[in-house]
Write an enzyme that holds these catalytic residues in place. Structure first.
Site, short mmCIF file in Angstrom:
data_model
loop_
_atom_site.label_atom_id
_atom_site.label_comp_id
_atom_site.label_asym_id
_atom_site.label_seq_id
_atom_site.Cartn_x
_atom_site.Cartn_y
_atom_site.Cartn_z
N THR A 1 0.83 -1.21 0.00
CA THR A 1 0.00 0.00 0.00
C THR A 1 0.86 1.26 0.00
O THR A 1 1.99 1.24 0.52
CB THR A 1 -0.90 0.00 1.25
OG1 THR A 1 -1.47 1.30 1.42
CG2 THR A 1 -0.13 -0.34 2.53
N ASP A 2 0.30 2.34 -0.54
CA ASP A 2 1.03 3.62 -0.49
C ASP A 2 1.20 4.13 0.94
O ASP A 2 2.04 4.99 1.20
CB ASP A 2 0.34 4.68 -1.37
CG ASP A 2 -1.09 4.99 -0.95
OD1 ASP A 2 -1.61 4.36 -0.01
OD2 ASP A 2 -1.70 5.88 -1.59
N GLU A 3 0.39 3.59 1.88
CA GLU A 3 0.47 4.10 3.26
C GLU A 3 1.82 3.83 3.91
O GLU A 3 2.16 4.45 4.91
CB GLU A 3 -0.65 3.51 4.12
CG GLU A 3 -2.02 3.92 3.64
CD GLU A 3 -3.12 3.82 4.69
OE1 GLU A 3 -2.82 3.64 5.87
OE2 GLU A 3 -4.29 3.93 4.29
N TYR B 1 -1.50 -0.29 11.22
CA TYR B 1 -1.76 -0.97 9.93
C TYR B 1 -0.59 -0.75 8.96
O TYR B 1 0.00 -1.71 8.45
CB TYR B 1 -3.07 -0.46 9.31
CG TYR B 1 -3.17 -0.77 7.82
CD1 TYR B 1 -3.32 -2.08 7.38
CD2 TYR B 1 -3.06 0.24 6.86
CE1 TYR B 1 -3.37 -2.38 6.02
CE2 TYR B 1 -3.12 -0.05 5.50
CZ TYR B 1 -3.28 -1.36 5.08
OH TYR B 1 -3.33 -1.65 3.74
N LYS C 1 2.23 -3.37 7.37
CA LYS C 1 2.43 -3.60 5.93
C LYS C 1 3.89 -3.29 5.54
O LYS C 1 4.48 -4.01 4.72
CB LYS C 1 1.47 -2.71 5.10
CG LYS C 1 0.01 -3.07 5.22
CD LYS C 1 -0.35 -4.44 4.64
CE LYS C 1 -0.26 -4.51 3.13
NZ LYS C 1 -0.75 -5.83 2.63
#
Ligand code: NAD
Ligand code: DAU
Length: 351
Positions: free
Chosen positions: A134-136, A159, A163
């Site tokens: 994810t870009d997060e 979260y 990741k």
């Protein structure tokens, strides 16, 4: 025939991927391993339940014995790892399961793939482990600039940190053992089958039930939205043609503030369903802790290397999506009965 282990294939993006792959190719077999947590839903897979190239297995990616057995039984060519705890708000309240599924689950899959695919330093021809990230993991942007594949990782929530931890383990297996891998880092997805804890389906469901529409903080946080099928197509391209060991960002330059999204949904429903659905339903509520301000993906690498471009423009995709939830009220009713109400009260009461 290529055989895929798709994990988390009963969730939002995973189910869209399974449907996309089986409707696009006759020479693909998918073993779909999903624990069926609150986010996994076999109704998402109704369209492929009679497809002979789809095998559903209920199970946990942390279960070494089961995962090992699947590798022996099916001789996979690809692992596409979607399985994860995916909701930031839940990770703030209950981080442990995020570390367990997202990090340890990924390591369990990496170990099983290594055992099955590597003999004396030589890897099975054409095999690949694709980690859906994810870009997060890049953290938060200011008003300008974009996330590149070279942007340092700076995750903030439990979260995104879990990741990022998984990404680092995938990188470690590539660096240490020469494992054939790719990592994709996509922006916010929207479309059919998304669990109504996430902004878009939650706002649609609340509008239809005339519940307040919770907007965190000032509503001006920015997310970069991509129609889910475009993400699935990007994953397919990276799995087939991505250069080994590379990271690919996926996004379509569709940045919108949260309040813009909420107002777009209200306007559509007001015009097409019920004119008493209005902006009066908006309720600004306490902000998410550590709320990332802005995400924005630079997709130059995947476009230039693999020719990927988003096909569904936001203006069309958002209408398609709202209409899908209107046309699939049973799906929403089933998913929001039972423990969903408990979740909703816990997250939003007193906010
Ligand atoms: P989701 O929460 O809708 O689905 C997750 C699926 O994983 C569910 O079917 C669940 O049952 C399954 N699962 C959870 N724990 C498991 C376990 N221990 N073993 C086996 N299965 C398990 O999530 P999503 O939005 O579809 O996201 C899928 C992946 O894509 C995640 O890895 C997420 O980090 C990533 N991602 C999501 C977005 C987004 O906007 N939703 C964007 C970029 C990347
Ligand atoms: O960027 C990719 C990520 O996008 C994925 O990795 C995650 O799995 C996925 O959940 C998503 O994370 P976000 O936190 O961006 O998505 P969410 O739908 O939870 O929230 C989108 C924005 O809307 C965010 O700024 C918080 C805000 N929000 C969310 C909810 C649920 C609200 O204002 N009100 C809400 O009730």
């Amino acid at each position: 025939m290529k055989t895929y282990l798709v994990t988390g294939g009963a969730g939002f993006i995973g189910s869209n991927f399974v449907i996309h792959m089986l409707s696009s190719y006759n020479d693909v077999k998918i073993v779909n391993l999903d624990k069926l947590t609150y986010a996994g839903n076999l109704e998402n897979l109704k369209g492929v339940e009679n497809n002979g190239n789809h095998v559903f297995v209920q199970g946990d990616i942390c279960d070494k014995e089961l995962v090992g057995r699947l590798f022996t039984e099916y001789d996979f060519d690809y692992v596409i790892n979607f399985a994860a705890e995916s909701h930031v708000d839940r990770s703030i309240k209950e981080p442990e399961v995020f570390a367990s599924t997202n990090v340890l689950g990924t390591v369990t899959l990496l170990n099983a793939a290594k055992s099955a695919w590597e003999k004396d330093g030589v890897w099975k021809e054409g095999a690949k482990f694709l980690q859906v990230s994810t870009d997060e993991v890049y953290g938060s942007l200011g008003d300008t600039g974009y996330f590149m594949e070279t942007t340092p990782l700076d995750p903030h929530s439990p979260y995104s940190s879990s990741k990022a931890g998984a990404d680092m383990m995938v990188k470690a297996y590539a660096d240490t053992f020469k494992m054939p891998v790719n990592i994709t880092r996509c922006s916010n997805n929207y479309g059919p089958y998304q669990f109504p804890e996430k902004l878009i389906p939650l706002i649609i469901n609340n509008c239809l039930n005339k519940r307040p529409l919770p907007v965190y903080g000032d509503g001006l946080n920015v997310r970069d939205w991509l129609y889910v099928v475009d993400h699935c197509k990007a994953i397919d391209m990276v799995a087939r043609n991505g250069r080994l060991g590379e990271v690919y960002n996926v996004g379509g330059h569709n940045e919108r503030t949260n309040i813009h999204i909420v107002k777009t949904i209200i306007a559509y429903l007001n015009e097409n369903v019920d004119e008493t659905i209005t902006e009066d339903l908006i309720k600004y509520v306490e902000d998410r802790k550590g709320h990332d301000r802005r995400y924005g993906i630079d997709p130059t690498k995947i476009r230039e290397e693999l020719g990927w471009e988003p096909e569904t423009m936001y203006e069309d995709g958002i209408k398609l999506t709202i209409q899908w939830y209107l046309d699939n009220k049973d799906w929403m009713d089933h998913i929001t009965s039972g423990s969903y109400q408990e979740y909703y009260e816990k997250m939003y009461s007193g906010r």
